[in-house]
Design a protein around this motif. Sequence first.
Motif, PDB file in Angstrom:
ATOM      1  N   LEU A   1       1.915   9.948  -3.634  1.00  0.00           N
ATOM      2  CA  LEU A   1       1.039  10.693  -2.732  1.00  0.00           C
ATOM      3  C   LEU A   1       1.682  10.844  -1.361  1.00  0.00           C
ATOM      4  O   LEU A   1       1.612  11.921  -0.747  1.00  0.00           O
TER       5      LEU A   1
ATOM      6  N   HIS B   1       1.166   3.907  -3.319  1.00  0.00           N
ATOM      7  CA  HIS B   1       0.802   5.324  -3.217  1.00  0.00           C
ATOM      8  C   HIS B   1       2.025   6.166  -2.845  1.00  0.00           C
ATOM      9  O   HIS B   1       1.884   7.213  -2.206  1.00  0.00           O
TER      10      HIS B   1
ATOM     11  N   SER C   1       0.807  -1.217   0.000  1.00  0.00           N
ATOM     12  CA  SER C   1       0.000   0.000   0.000  1.00  0.00           C
ATOM     13  C   SER C   1       0.847   1.277   0.000  1.00  0.00           C
ATOM     14  O   SER C   1       0.629   2.171  -0.824  1.00  0.00           O
TER      15      SER C   1
END
Length: 288
Positions: free
Chosen positions: A36, A33, A29
């Motif tokens: 971000l 990302h 995860s």
Amino acid sequence: MSSHSARAQPELHDPHKALPASPLEMCLSPWRHRGLVSQMVRREVVGRYKGSMIGLAWSFLNPLLMLAIYTFVFSVVFKARWGVNANEGRVDFAVVLFVGLIVHGLFAECVNRAPTLIVQNTNYVKKVVFPLDILPVVAMGSALFHAIISTLVLLVAIIATGNQLHWEFLLWPVLMLPTALLALGFSWFLSSLGVFIRDVGQITLIFTTALLFLSPVFFPVSSMPEKYQALMNINPLTQAIEQMRGAIIFGRQPQWSGYLVSLGGAALAAWAGFWWFQRTRKGFADVL
């Protein structure tokens, strides 16, 4: 027209949907990302000092100020000594003390922020598709930034005072990994718990303050009576501080067997926190 309107609507998601909570997902995860995460960490670090006169310089001044206060209290008032050498002075004491403060500071910053991470970002819970599980990772990134700055200050202090710089200093990222994983596990757990129990934030402040004085930050474990040393070693920060201090200050090789046990325990704690977060996040929307 209806088709166009449907496409124009903001993307929503089911906040009650069960999400994967495997160790593999815990690793994938943040990587998935990563862009971000990097952007949010940068925004958080810069935003913390936005509007101040000296900006990011506070990231250097804050740890130096606390270090000066602790050094005065323990080396001048209480006349504590580490036994670094026969002519140990206040600067030597400060350098050794600083290592423990860096390790504890990383853990404490993550844990103290965790209970409000979700509460302060309610717009991410209901309205848009957002990977909520990266919020503790972002907080960890910010804490790591300050730990790195403090370590650079430590490096300069070692060189400026004429102390020997050991190659084991390069093991800093490896030796910090168990603490980072442990803090991340606590962050996932507490950020979820803080949604349902708002008093958690008060408890974590007491916990991390107590941990500062119950960890070998201001003293070595060997200075304690033997009957208490076993209790001290239960503290998850004890081995991290002792290993870090031994490598950076005294040039000792880490005890790799103990390190691997600590790393395995921290990884398990991280996954347990992630599992709890993923299993309970479906209730966030009902509470917030």
